[in-house]
Design a protein around this motif. Sequence first.
Motif, short mmCIF file in Angstrom:
data_model
loop_
_atom_site.label_atom_id
_atom_site.label_comp_id
_atom_site.label_asym_id
_atom_site.label_seq_id
_atom_site.Cartn_x
_atom_site.Cartn_y
_atom_site.Cartn_z
N GLY A 52 -4.10 -7.52 26.32
CA GLY A 52 -4.37 -7.56 24.89
C GLY A 52 -5.36 -6.54 24.39
N ILE A 53 -6.02 -5.82 25.29
CA ILE A 53 -7.11 -4.92 24.87
C ILE A 53 -6.64 -3.82 23.93
CG2 ILE A 53 -8.78 -3.22 25.71
CD1 ILE A 53 -9.26 -5.03 28.11
N PRO A 54 -5.63 -2.99 24.28
CA PRO A 54 -5.26 -1.89 23.37
C PRO A 54 -4.73 -2.37 22.02
CG PRO A 54 -3.68 -2.08 25.19
CD PRO A 54 -4.82 -2.98 25.52
N VAL A 55 -3.94 -3.45 22.03
CA VAL A 55 -3.37 -3.95 20.78
C VAL A 55 -4.46 -4.49 19.86
CG1 VAL A 55 -1.79 -5.64 19.76
CG2 VAL A 55 -1.17 -4.48 21.87
N GLN A 56 -5.39 -5.25 20.41
CA GLN A 56 -6.43 -5.85 19.58
C GLN A 56 -7.44 -4.82 19.10
OE1 GLN A 56 -5.69 -8.49 18.49
NE2 GLN A 56 -4.69 -9.80 19.98
N ILE A 57 -7.69 -3.79 19.88
CA ILE A 57 -8.54 -2.69 19.41
C ILE A 57 -7.86 -2.01 18.22
CG2 ILE A 57 -9.42 -0.38 19.96
CD1 ILE A 57 -10.03 -1.39 22.76
N GLY A 58 -6.54 -1.79 18.36
CA GLY A 58 -5.78 -1.17 17.25
C GLY A 58 -5.79 -2.03 16.01
N GLN A 59 -5.64 -3.34 16.16
CA GLN A 59 -5.65 -4.23 15.00
C GLN A 59 -7.02 -4.25 14.32
OE1 GLN A 59 -4.96 -8.48 15.60
NE2 GLN A 59 -3.66 -8.48 13.82
N THR A 60 -8.08 -4.24 15.11
CA THR A 60 -9.43 -4.21 14.55
C THR A 60 -9.65 -2.93 13.75
OG1 THR A 60 -10.23 -5.49 16.44
CG2 THR A 60 -11.89 -4.37 15.09
N CYS A 61 -9.23 -1.81 14.31
CA CYS A 61 -9.37 -0.53 13.59
C CYS A 61 -8.57 -0.55 12.30
CB CYS A 61 -8.90 0.63 14.49
SG CYS A 61 -9.95 0.92 15.92
N GLN A 62 -7.38 -1.14 12.34
CA GLN A 62 -6.53 -1.20 11.15
C GLN A 62 -7.19 -2.04 10.05
OE1 GLN A 62 -2.90 -3.57 11.25
NE2 GLN A 62 -1.75 -1.85 10.41
N ILE A 63 -7.78 -3.18 10.43
CA ILE A 63 -8.43 -4.05 9.45
C ILE A 63 -9.60 -3.34 8.80
CG2 ILE A 63 -9.78 -6.18 9.16
CD1 ILE A 63 -6.79 -6.66 9.46
N PHE A 64 -10.41 -2.65 9.60
CA PHE A 64 -11.61 -2.02 9.06
C PHE A 64 -11.34 -0.65 8.43
CE2 PHE A 64 -13.58 -5.34 11.50
CZ PHE A 64 -14.67 -5.68 10.71
N SER A 65 -10.08 -0.24 8.43
CA SER A 65 -9.72 0.98 7.69
C SER A 65 -9.29 0.64 6.25
CB SER A 65 -8.59 1.71 8.41
OG SER A 65 -7.40 0.94 8.39
N LEU A 66 -9.25 -0.67 5.91
CA LEU A 66 -8.91 -1.08 4.55
C LEU A 66 -10.05 -0.75 3.59
CD1 LEU A 66 -7.45 -4.63 5.34
CD2 LEU A 66 -6.14 -2.68 4.52
N ASN A 67 -9.72 -0.75 2.32
CA ASN A 67 -10.74 -0.54 1.28
C ASN A 67 -11.31 -1.89 0.87
OD1 ASN A 67 -10.44 2.31 1.04
ND2 ASN A 67 -8.53 1.97 -0.06
N PHE A 68 -12.61 -2.01 0.94
CA PHE A 68 -13.30 -3.23 0.52
C PHE A 68 -14.17 -2.90 -0.69
CE2 PHE A 68 -12.48 -3.67 5.05
CZ PHE A 68 -11.88 -4.92 5.12
N CYS A 69 -13.69 -3.32 -1.84
CA CYS A 69 -14.38 -2.94 -3.07
C CYS A 69 -14.99 -4.13 -3.80
CB CYS A 69 -13.44 -2.21 -4.02
SG CYS A 69 -11.89 -3.08 -4.32
N ASN A 70 -14.88 -5.33 -3.21
CA ASN A 70 -15.44 -6.51 -3.85
C ASN A 70 -16.67 -6.99 -3.08
OD1 ASN A 70 -13.37 -6.63 -5.86
ND2 ASN A 70 -11.99 -7.45 -4.31
N ALA A 71 -16.81 -8.31 -2.93
CA ALA A 71 -17.95 -8.86 -2.22
C ALA A 71 -17.92 -8.46 -0.75
CB ALA A 71 -17.95 -10.38 -2.36
N ASN A 72 -19.09 -8.37 -0.15
CA ASN A 72 -19.14 -7.99 1.26
C ASN A 72 -19.52 -9.17 2.16
OD1 ASN A 72 -21.77 -8.32 0.56
ND2 ASN A 72 -22.49 -6.33 1.31
N LYS A 73 -19.36 -10.39 1.65
CA LYS A 73 -19.63 -11.59 2.44
C LYS A 73 -18.34 -12.40 2.56
CE LYS A 73 -24.50 -12.03 1.11
NZ LYS A 73 -25.51 -12.92 0.48
#
Length: 208
Positions: A52-73
């Motif tokens: 699961g290591i390569p897939v989950q690293i890729g998924q984490t990178c994908q999530i944190f490449s999103l734009n977060f423009c609202n609350a940060n909590k």
Amino acid sequence: MCFFLILGAVECFLLAVMAYDRYVAICNPLHYPLIMNQKACIQMAIGSWISGIPVQIGQTCQIFSLNFCNANKINHFFCDVPPMIKLACGDTSLNEMSVYLVAMVFVAVPFLLILASYSKIISTILKLPTAKGRAKAFTTCSSHLLVVLLFFGSATITYLRPKSSHSAGVDKLLSLFYTIVTPMFNPLIYTLRNKDVIAALRKLLLIK
């Protein structure tokens, strides 16, 4: 998040490997030492850890490449995928699809393998000639089956529901099962079948 996802994937595969171990023990008991030898056990354990290591690293990178423009909590106990997607602005349909695909591979596939193993196990147990033998075989599987239901039940509802039906309260409650309740009860569930442990508990509690 990355470590959490990796360890969650490891748990799914290890539960599937344990189901296979019980299948071999009950359905092919004479061949058990040959099939589940030390080399095979090490290979399956290592495979569960690294798959699961390569897939989950890729998924984490994908999530944190999103734009977060609202609350940060996040309204959650820890940094999990569904609450993170909720905070993202813009179109997240691709990310949701990615979560479903990964969940199908790391949750649904091991769960189906477990179901296949237990269907064979139950079929074999029902063919045993004595009630004592059937009871002993069911007892061998009961602890593992309980952990599977707790872990996969809560994880499946969390990761395979559409984003629109996610509720912060329900998500937090379900997350307690696969992050705290199941690991906390694992030692208790797996050791209560051990006669020495039961005897020690009775002695501790002064139960004659």
